[in-house]
Design a protein around this motif. Structure first.
Motif, mmCIF file in Angstrom:
data_model
loop_
_atom_site.group_PDB
_atom_site.id
_atom_site.type_symbol
_atom_site.label_atom_id
_atom_site.label_comp_id
_atom_site.label_asym_id
_atom_site.label_seq_id
_atom_site.Cartn_x
_atom_site.Cartn_y
_atom_site.Cartn_z
ATOM 1 N N GLY B 78 0.792 -1.232 0.000
ATOM 2 C CA GLY B 78 0.000 0.000 0.000
ATOM 3 C C GLY B 78 0.817 1.270 0.000
ATOM 4 N N ASP B 79 2.098 1.171 -0.274
ATOM 5 C CA ASP B 79 2.978 2.344 -0.283
ATOM 6 C C ASP B 79 2.745 3.152 -1.570
ATOM 7 N N THR B 80 2.144 4.342 -1.424
ATOM 8 C CA THR B 80 1.874 5.207 -2.575
ATOM 9 C C THR B 80 2.843 6.379 -2.645
ATOM 10 N N GLY B 81 3.906 6.330 -1.825
ATOM 11 C CA GLY B 81 4.919 7.383 -1.877
ATOM 12 C C GLY B 81 5.814 7.234 -3.099
ATOM 13 N N SER B 82 6.631 8.239 -3.332
ATOM 14 C CA SER B 82 7.557 8.204 -4.482
ATOM 15 C C SER B 82 8.796 7.406 -4.098
ATOM 16 N N ASN B 83 8.591 6.108 -3.960
ATOM 17 C CA ASN B 83 9.624 5.218 -3.420
ATOM 18 C C ASN B 83 10.023 4.114 -4.386
ATOM 19 N N TYR B 84 9.767 4.340 -5.671
ATOM 20 C CA TYR B 84 10.057 3.315 -6.664
ATOM 21 C C TYR B 84 10.862 3.916 -7.826
ATOM 22 N N VAL B 85 11.838 3.183 -8.300
ATOM 23 C CA VAL B 85 12.590 3.585 -9.491
ATOM 24 C C VAL B 85 12.752 2.366 -10.391
ATOM 25 N N GLN B 86 13.085 2.616 -11.638
ATOM 26 C CA GLN B 86 13.334 1.501 -12.544
ATOM 27 C C GLN B 86 14.297 1.909 -13.653
ATOM 28 N N HIS B 87 15.036 0.923 -14.146
ATOM 29 C CA HIS B 87 15.768 1.017 -15.401
ATOM 30 C C HIS B 87 15.222 -0.051 -16.333
ATOM 31 N N ALA B 88 15.309 0.225 -17.612
ATOM 32 C CA ALA B 88 14.826 -0.751 -18.584
ATOM 33 C C ALA B 88 15.707 -0.727 -19.822
ATOM 34 N N LEU B 89 15.789 -1.876 -20.456
ATOM 35 C CA LEU B 89 16.377 -1.997 -21.788
ATOM 36 C C LEU B 89 15.300 -2.631 -22.646
ATOM 37 N N TYR B 90 14.970 -1.965 -23.750
ATOM 38 C CA TYR B 90 13.898 -2.525 -24.563
ATOM 39 C C TYR B 90 14.216 -2.455 -26.042
ATOM 40 N N GLY B 91 13.538 -3.326 -26.774
ATOM 41 C CA GLY B 91 13.645 -3.342 -28.224
ATOM 42 C C GLY B 91 12.315 -2.952 -28.830
ATOM 43 N N SER B 92 12.365 -2.014 -29.760
ATOM 44 C CA SER B 92 11.144 -1.505 -30.390
ATOM 45 C C SER B 92 10.861 -2.163 -31.738
ATOM 46 N N GLY B 93 11.751 -3.064 -32.142
ATOM 47 C CA GLY B 93 11.650 -3.638 -33.470
ATOM 48 C C GLY B 93 12.593 -2.984 -34.458
ATOM 49 N N SER B 94 13.075 -1.784 -34.090
ATOM 50 C CA SER B 94 14.030 -1.091 -34.963
ATOM 51 C C SER B 94 15.266 -0.628 -34.214
ATOM 52 N N SER B 95 15.155 -0.452 -32.907
ATOM 53 C CA SER B 95 16.316 -0.017 -32.134
ATOM 54 C C SER B 95 16.236 -0.533 -30.706
ATOM 55 N N ALA B 96 17.396 -0.589 -30.066
ATOM 56 C CA ALA B 96 17.494 -0.951 -28.658
ATOM 57 C C ALA B 96 17.666 0.325 -27.862
ATOM 58 N N LEU B 157 13.297 -1.075 -8.315
ATOM 59 C CA LEU B 157 13.714 -0.997 -6.908
ATOM 60 C C LEU B 157 12.630 -0.308 -6.089
ATOM 61 N N TRP B 158 12.272 -0.907 -4.962
ATOM 62 C CA TRP B 158 11.397 -0.272 -3.966
ATOM 63 C C TRP B 158 12.308 0.124 -2.817
ATOM 64 N N PHE B 159 12.496 1.457 -2.621
ATOM 65 C CA PHE B 159 13.524 1.901 -1.668
ATOM 66 C C PHE B 159 12.943 2.534 -0.412
ATOM 67 N N ASN B 160 11.704 2.180 -0.085
ATOM 68 C CA ASN B 160 11.166 2.553 1.221
ATOM 69 C C ASN B 160 11.930 1.783 2.302
#
Lengths: 166, 189
Positions: B78-96, B157-160
């Motif tokens: 139930g943590d609705t604070g700004s306590n989450y971050v993320q990194h992503a690597l994705y492919g769109s079909g034309s670029s990474a 990452l959940w950094f609470n």
């Protein structure tokens, strides 16, 4: 509470001779997801093709996919549409592992979407998502893995697992 | 040619971890599944998650009511604070592409680019009962729409203040869960 153990091995095939295509048929419909694990190599560098079907393999142009690869020097992404199978990733002549996850394979309400990941330490790492536009949203009960125009080498293993949700 | 993997130990040594089924057979249990009916659902929540496992795995097939790009988010306890971050690597079909989301109120774990095709994913929530470590989540997910699509590797990452995860809420940034969406939570010992 947890409903009990799952991640059940359904069938395993270990190749005693070089083989082009391995087939898993009469797949039970009692699981939620399927996972196919390949550990082995090919006699030549080619596409690791996965065919899907219900009763027989669909070889129509009903497959498409989007993939992401890292070669060791660059990352890239590509797409294929209108193919007669899932045609990536590449299978190489040295050892690698390829895992396909067939999500919600037995439902008859949606097209089937497959996640895959290939780890070939000597060549590349690849992740992808593939779509099988199954005729009439058919459930999957047969899967083939093919070393396109090549053979899988002796000792290669293919194991199909089932995961059942509560 | 390199030798084939012939033992569980050699598979483990090559780093297949949770993706090596042979290592988890018999220790992978279904906890709860939510399948969305005809009326749709604004969010999906798994509550009272037992603390008897080492890791959790969430497996899903999703259908979004929203017609264009929409992220799927995860919140813990139930943590609705700004306590989450993320990194992503994705492919769109034309670029990474590499992407980063700064501290926000939910952890992005998936992306639906169209409401015409399902999007799927597998998230591993590691060491979820620890009270000493922030929680990390890794996800392989994607959607192919026969001519468009994305495949993602998400790291969240959940950094609470470190606490055991007892509930998980899933929701979209814009849309709602459409019929036939199905989310299944598993425990890994």
């Amino acid at each position: 509470m947890a409903a009990g153990s799952t991640y059940t091995p359904i069938a395993t095939q270990t190749l005693a001779s070089a083989t082009t295509t391995v087939t898993f048929s009469s797949i039970p419909q009692t699981y939620t997801d399927l996972i196919l694990v390949f550990s082995g190599a090919s006699t030549g560098t080619q596409g690791y093709r996965v065919g899907l079907g219900n009763g027989s393999i669909d070889t129509g142009t009903d497959y498409s996919e989007t993939f992401l690869s890292g070669s060791g020097s660059a990352a890239s992404s590509g797409r294929r549409t209108g193919y007669p199978a899932i045609v990536d990733p590449t299978v190489y002549t040295d050892q690698q592992t390829i895992i396909h996850q067939f999500m919600n394979y037995s439902n008859t309400s949606t097209y089937k979407t497959v996640l895959y990941r290939s780890n070939s330490a000597g060549n590349e790492v690849t992740s992808g998502v593939a779509l099988w536009r199954a005729p009439s949203n058919a459930a999957i009960n047969i899967i083939t893995a093919t070393a396109y125009t090549q053979n899988f080498v002796v000792g290669s293993t293919f194991t199909l697992y089932g995961i059942a949700a509560a | 040619m390199s030798p084939l993997i012939t033992t569980k130990a050699s598979a483990s040594a090559q780093g297949y971890g949770l993706f090596s089924p042979a290592l988890v057979t018999g220790n992978f249990q279904s906890i709860q599944t939510v399948t969305v009916g005809a009326g749709g659902a604004s969010n999906i929540t798994f509550s009272s998650i037992p603390s008897t496992f080492t890791h959790l795995q969430l497996r899903w097939i999703g259908l979004d009511s929203y017609a264009s790009g929409d992220s799927l988010y995860m919140q813990f306890n139930g943590d609705t604070g700004s306590n989450y971050v993320q990194h992503a690597l994705y492919g769109s079909g034309s670029s990474a592409v590499g992407a980063y989301t700064a501290a926000t109120t939910g952890m992005p774990i998936g992306y639906s680019n169209t409401n015409s095709y399902p999007f799927v994913g597998v998230s591993d929530i590691l060491d979820y009962t620890s009270v000493n470590k922030n929680k990390t989540v890794r996800t392989l997910d994607g959607q192919d729409a026969n001519g468009s699509g994305y495949v993602f590797l998400h790291s969240g990452l959940w950094f609470n203040t470190p606490q055991a995860i007892t509930s998980i809420k899933l929701y979209f940034g814009s849309g709602t869960f459409a019929q036939f969406s199905s989310f299944a939570l598993y425990g890994v010992k």
